[in-house]
Scaffold this motif. Structure first.
Motif, mmCIF file in Angstrom:
data_model
loop_
_atom_site.group_PDB
_atom_site.id
_atom_site.type_symbol
_atom_site.label_atom_id
_atom_site.label_comp_id
_atom_site.label_asym_id
_atom_site.label_seq_id
_atom_site.Cartn_x
_atom_site.Cartn_y
_atom_site.Cartn_z
ATOM 1 N N TYR A 1 0.827 -1.214 0.000
ATOM 2 C CA TYR A 1 0.000 0.000 0.000
ATOM 3 C C TYR A 1 0.857 1.259 0.000
ATOM 4 N N LYS A 2 2.063 1.168 0.615
ATOM 5 C CA LYS A 2 2.965 2.330 0.610
ATOM 6 C C LYS A 2 3.353 2.705 -0.831
ATOM 7 N N LEU A 3 3.691 1.662 -1.590
ATOM 8 C CA LEU A 3 4.094 1.866 -2.976
ATOM 9 C C LEU A 3 2.945 2.502 -3.769
ATOM 10 N N ALA A 4 1.720 2.052 -3.474
ATOM 11 C CA ALA A 4 0.552 2.588 -4.185
ATOM 12 C C ALA A 4 0.368 4.067 -3.869
ATOM 13 N N ILE A 5 0.588 4.445 -2.600
ATOM 14 C CA ILE A 5 0.467 5.857 -2.228
ATOM 15 C C ILE A 5 1.506 6.691 -2.970
ATOM 16 N N ILE A 6 2.754 6.192 -2.984
ATOM 17 C CA ILE A 6 3.817 6.890 -3.717
ATOM 18 C C ILE A 6 3.435 7.038 -5.191
ATOM 19 N N ALA A 7 2.922 5.953 -5.777
ATOM 20 C CA ALA A 7 2.574 5.982 -7.203
ATOM 21 C C ALA A 7 1.499 7.036 -7.482
ATOM 22 N N PHE A 8 0.455 7.049 -6.662
ATOM 23 C CA PHE A 8 -0.635 7.988 -6.905
ATOM 24 C C PHE A 8 -0.181 9.433 -6.697
ATOM 25 N N ILE A 9 0.492 9.692 -5.578
ATOM 26 C CA ILE A 9 0.933 11.070 -5.315
ATOM 27 C C ILE A 9 1.940 11.532 -6.371
ATOM 28 N N SER A 10 2.806 10.622 -6.812
ATOM 29 C CA SER A 10 3.782 10.987 -7.845
ATOM 30 C C SER A 10 3.082 11.431 -9.120
ATOM 31 N N SER A 11 2.076 10.666 -9.534
ATOM 32 C CA SER A 11 1.337 11.023 -10.745
ATOM 33 C C SER A 11 0.615 12.361 -10.552
ATOM 34 N N LEU A 12 0.061 12.539 -9.359
ATOM 35 C CA LEU A 12 -0.624 13.790 -9.043
ATOM 36 C C LEU A 12 0.347 14.967 -9.098
ATOM 37 N N ILE A 13 1.517 14.793 -8.487
ATOM 38 C CA ILE A 13 2.525 15.862 -8.484
ATOM 39 C C ILE A 13 2.941 16.206 -9.913
ATOM 40 N N GLY A 14 3.219 15.165 -10.698
ATOM 41 C CA GLY A 14 3.632 15.391 -12.084
ATOM 42 C C GLY A 14 2.581 16.190 -12.845
ATOM 43 N N THR A 15 1.321 15.801 -12.668
ATOM 44 C CA THR A 15 0.224 16.469 -13.361
ATOM 45 C C THR A 15 0.088 17.918 -12.894
ATOM 46 N N LEU A 16 0.195 18.130 -11.576
ATOM 47 C CA LEU A 16 0.069 19.488 -11.040
ATOM 48 C C LEU A 16 1.217 20.388 -11.487
ATOM 49 N N VAL A 17 2.421 19.849 -11.515
ATOM 50 C CA VAL A 17 3.586 20.639 -11.959
ATOM 51 C C VAL A 17 3.385 21.097 -13.401
ATOM 52 N N ALA A 18 2.963 20.168 -14.251
ATOM 53 C CA ALA A 18 2.776 20.506 -15.658
ATOM 54 C C ALA A 18 1.641 21.521 -15.827
ATOM 55 N N GLN A 19 0.593 21.387 -14.984
ATOM 56 C CA GLN A 19 -0.545 22.303 -15.053
ATOM 57 C C GLN A 19 -0.144 23.706 -14.597
ATOM 58 N N LYS A 20 0.527 23.736 -13.452
ATOM 59 C CA LYS A 20 1.005 25.021 -12.916
ATOM 60 C C LYS A 20 2.010 25.669 -13.882
ATOM 61 N N GLY A 21 2.823 24.831 -14.534
ATOM 62 C CA GLY A 21 3.845 25.361 -15.447
ATOM 63 C C GLY A 21 3.271 25.730 -16.805
ATOM 64 N N ARG A 22 1.977 25.452 -17.008
ATOM 65 C CA ARG A 22 1.296 25.696 -18.286
ATOM 66 C C ARG A 22 2.031 25.013 -19.448
ATOM 67 N N ALA A 23 2.150 23.692 -19.318
ATOM 68 C CA ALA A 23 2.795 22.908 -20.367
ATOM 69 C C ALA A 23 1.964 22.987 -21.644
ATOM 70 N N ASP A 24 2.668 22.969 -22.747
ATOM 71 C CA ASP A 24 2.085 23.115 -24.063
ATOM 72 C C ASP A 24 1.287 21.872 -24.473
ATOM 73 N N GLY A 25 0.310 22.067 -25.366
ATOM 74 C CA GLY A 25 -0.331 20.936 -26.037
ATOM 75 C C GLY A 25 -1.322 20.169 -25.181
ATOM 76 N N ASP A 26 -1.720 18.982 -25.677
ATOM 77 C CA ASP A 26 -2.742 18.193 -25.002
ATOM 78 C C ASP A 26 -2.154 17.034 -24.206
ATOM 79 N N GLY A 27 -0.834 17.098 -23.956
ATOM 80 C CA GLY A 27 -0.190 16.029 -23.198
ATOM 81 C C GLY A 27 -0.755 15.880 -21.802
ATOM 82 N N LEU A 28 -1.146 17.017 -21.211
ATOM 83 C CA LEU A 28 -1.624 17.006 -19.825
ATOM 84 C C LEU A 28 -2.858 16.116 -19.677
#
Lengths: 316, 316, 316
Positions: C50-77
């Motif tokens: 379950y620890k690994l699952a928490i890391i996996a979910f938060i990591s994906s969330l962080i990645g998505t938020l960073v790209a959103q906050k950074g206004r990444a180009d295109g439809d990759g987000l």
């Protein structure tokens, strides 16, 4: 010899221009375009070692002359952009090689650095990312490794290849915070001398108070980050982590300041300085089996990433 | 089997074209586009080892067929540009691997080399810099290292990984200058045979006296530079420093001669040959922990730098 | 803290979008764009740890938020393309580091991975070749090596640097073919658990039967190729060769299927899976002195080559 005569036959103006460009080459090591700063830097190196100062000056001169003779494109020549990689290459090879030929190899390296600078500038032209000190680093690493196969290249005893399998990290020992405060700037020029460190700081102030501010900031952040993350104490106060942080902070916060929106410049410089610490640790490990120093590669990688992030993630 | 039938069903003209392209592929190893030279090279290899000659011919044939079947762009096919990387990869893998499967792996490598050649040509298209033997080198290094993890790849006893920490440079011993005079050219094809060396020289003369001139010049410069800088004597006379210098001199002074102004071609070839010596020493060190040979990488790097310098520093 | 408040102040729709993008980021690890698959993957990881699952979910969330906050180009987000490199980096750092700080470093790495993803996407834009998992690999390797120099990074005991000179290949031992059948897919997520492996397969089937077909095909080919070429038996059934083959088969045969003419997609996937085996062996050797795992680099290299070959050799 013919080149010397040609130089003498020029009129005074041309010699003066050449000297100014050579001194600017020295100042560009600190991302500064200022002949006065260059002169103070030269003085600082002289205090630590007059031999090193001679190597630094001639290296910058050679770099500038090679680019001039080669008719390098653009206005890089007058800004001293063909000098700084030569200065650093000359200094590094002179410091890390020993034996009677070290100064010949150092000056040959200085000429090669100017050529590689021109080549890499062309190569990275489309990316609109500056080459920084990449030519110096690649050339110095390659030339130091020659010593294992050709007798005339003699490596200094300081560079010892080590297997990662036998490496034990030992961070014990007191930190000399006062030495740490001045050592970062000197480390860029491979010198370890308090008065010289103070003079180098003067060279930075002459160029503008912002340079000085970010140099101090970068150094302080590196000292505390490296201590906090558990770096070797001797390396910390000898400026091992500081010099890359200083350069990265100046570059990210001030020199390449074409930033619109996102996080402010000051924060950008702080992040850059912070990032150089783990990057220095990582590069040290990559190079351990070869006994090579990381030189200013952590600064180069950090600055490239920061500049690219500004392009692709304008919100940061 | 189907491919064989397809080949046979072609008319004679197509088979003849294929043979000519295959022989040109052999000659392109020496930067020559000449089927007669290719035939003499094949004869030279046969004298040293008929097995090696078979591998060389089939490798070139495979490379040419792969590019033809893949419909590679441009006129590279008829010039033999899809053969030489395959020839070298086939030879290198056959020489540096042992065991019953070495020839299968060698021919598989030859096919992969042609594919990688096409990929790298496309990839470096915008730089207008030739790929030279880069595909062969990257592929051969990667495939040799497979032997440490997969039993069916058996490495020859000659390739021994060494830690830099335990390396001692020993340059003692007499130099056999006569052997040195012919060994450089043979080393390109991994052979060590005097008569074969003479025949290879004939292959070069057939292509033009300038090829022969720069081959001799490159070899002589490498011999004396390596001796002067303190290289290992056995390596020197075995042609270890010579073969890259020969290729670099031919490339810089003759094959890629689109030079206007600056230093003359002859000097350009001399500088190129000179530079390969420290570059060979440096690459040997980088690869020491992996026990890999430098192959023709010093030639590739030197030629790329010389060609880029012509672009960016027209005064040199 | 401010960010958390901002998230809460959004309306429900925005939170839902964010969750969907985060789950898509998880599914993109398997080259799938499907939030349901992402949810099943999360469940599979939870079963194993379950620890690994928490890391996996938060990591994906962080990645998505960073790209959103950074206004990444295109439809990759919206496709989850800023999540998968963060997921993998978070998981790898959490698995291969130990000590009390490993999860902080893992989440910091997840944020850095999203930034590096944006940088590399920009950098490789002109090549029209996808970056795949390259940002994750480069970042993870670099961050793992930090542990040799900074005390706060503690390396797991599993990663042991070894000199090639002392390496002996030992392929003895039985192969557990049944374990081999499910281990490949789990290895991608660093887990070793049968039920989790079955659930991961369900996540693949949900995305489409073709994904499942090529996943099975890639795994089978890797098992037999690695056995046939003489790989270490324990590595084979633990999925060491399988996970790269699965990804490469899916990528070459299905996800990047813009192929016209030449060999059919199915064959293309088979070849890709086959190639990852020697490439894994080669990369393992390159990284041996550093004790680093090859991660998904064999998949990245293989897919890049296959995609470039389609461009330059349309007949293949």
């Amino acid at each position: 010899m013919e080149k010397d005569k040609a130089v003498l036959s020029w009129n005074e103006g041309k010699i003066k221009t050449l000297i100014v460009e050579t001194l600017r080459g020295l100042s560009q090591v600190l991302l500064i375009e200022n002949a006065i700063s260059g002169m103070i830097i030269l003085l600082a190196i002289t205090i630590a070692s007059y031999k090193l100062a001679i190597i630094a000056f001639i290296s910058s001169l050679i770099g500038t002359l090679v680019a001039q003779k080669g008719r390098a494109d653009g206005d890089g020549l007058s800004k001293g952009l063909f000098g700084y990689n030569s200065v650093l290459t000359g200094l590094a090879l002179f410091m890390f090689l020993s034996g009677p030929n070290d100064w010949i190899i150092a000056l040959f390296g200085a000429a090669a650095a100017a050529i590689l600078t021109a080549v890499m500038m062309f190569w990275m032209r489309n990316t609109k990312i500056p080459i920084l000190t990449a030519p110096y680093i690649l050339l110095t690493w390659s030339m130091l490794l020659v010593s294992y196969r050709l007798k005339s290249f003699q490596l200094s005893q300081d560079l010892v290849p080590q297997s990662l399998a036998h490496w034990k990290l030992n961070i014990k020992g007191e930190i000399n915070w006062i030495e740490g405060a001045v050592s970062g700037l000197s480390q860029i020029f491979f010198i370890d001398h308090t008065a010289a460190g103070v003079l180098l700081f003067a060279a930075v102030i002459v160029a503008g108070w912002r340079y000085a501010l970010f140099a101090v900031l970068g150094n302080v952040i590196a000292l505390f980050t490296a201590y906090w993350l558990g770096g070797e104490h001797t390396l910390i106060y000898e400026g091992h982590y500081g010099y890359n942080a200083i350069l990265a902070a100046i570059a990210a916060a001030y020199v390449f300041r074409d930033k619109k929106g996102g996080i402010p410049h000051l924060l950008s410089g702080i992040i850059a300085a912070f990032l150089t610490v783990p990057l220095t640790a990582s590069l040290d490990t990559w190079l351990m089996p070869y006994g090579l120093p990381a030189l200013t590669m952590p600064f180069v990688f950090t600055t490239w990433i920061i500049l690219l992030v500004r392009k692709v993630l304008p919100g940061l």
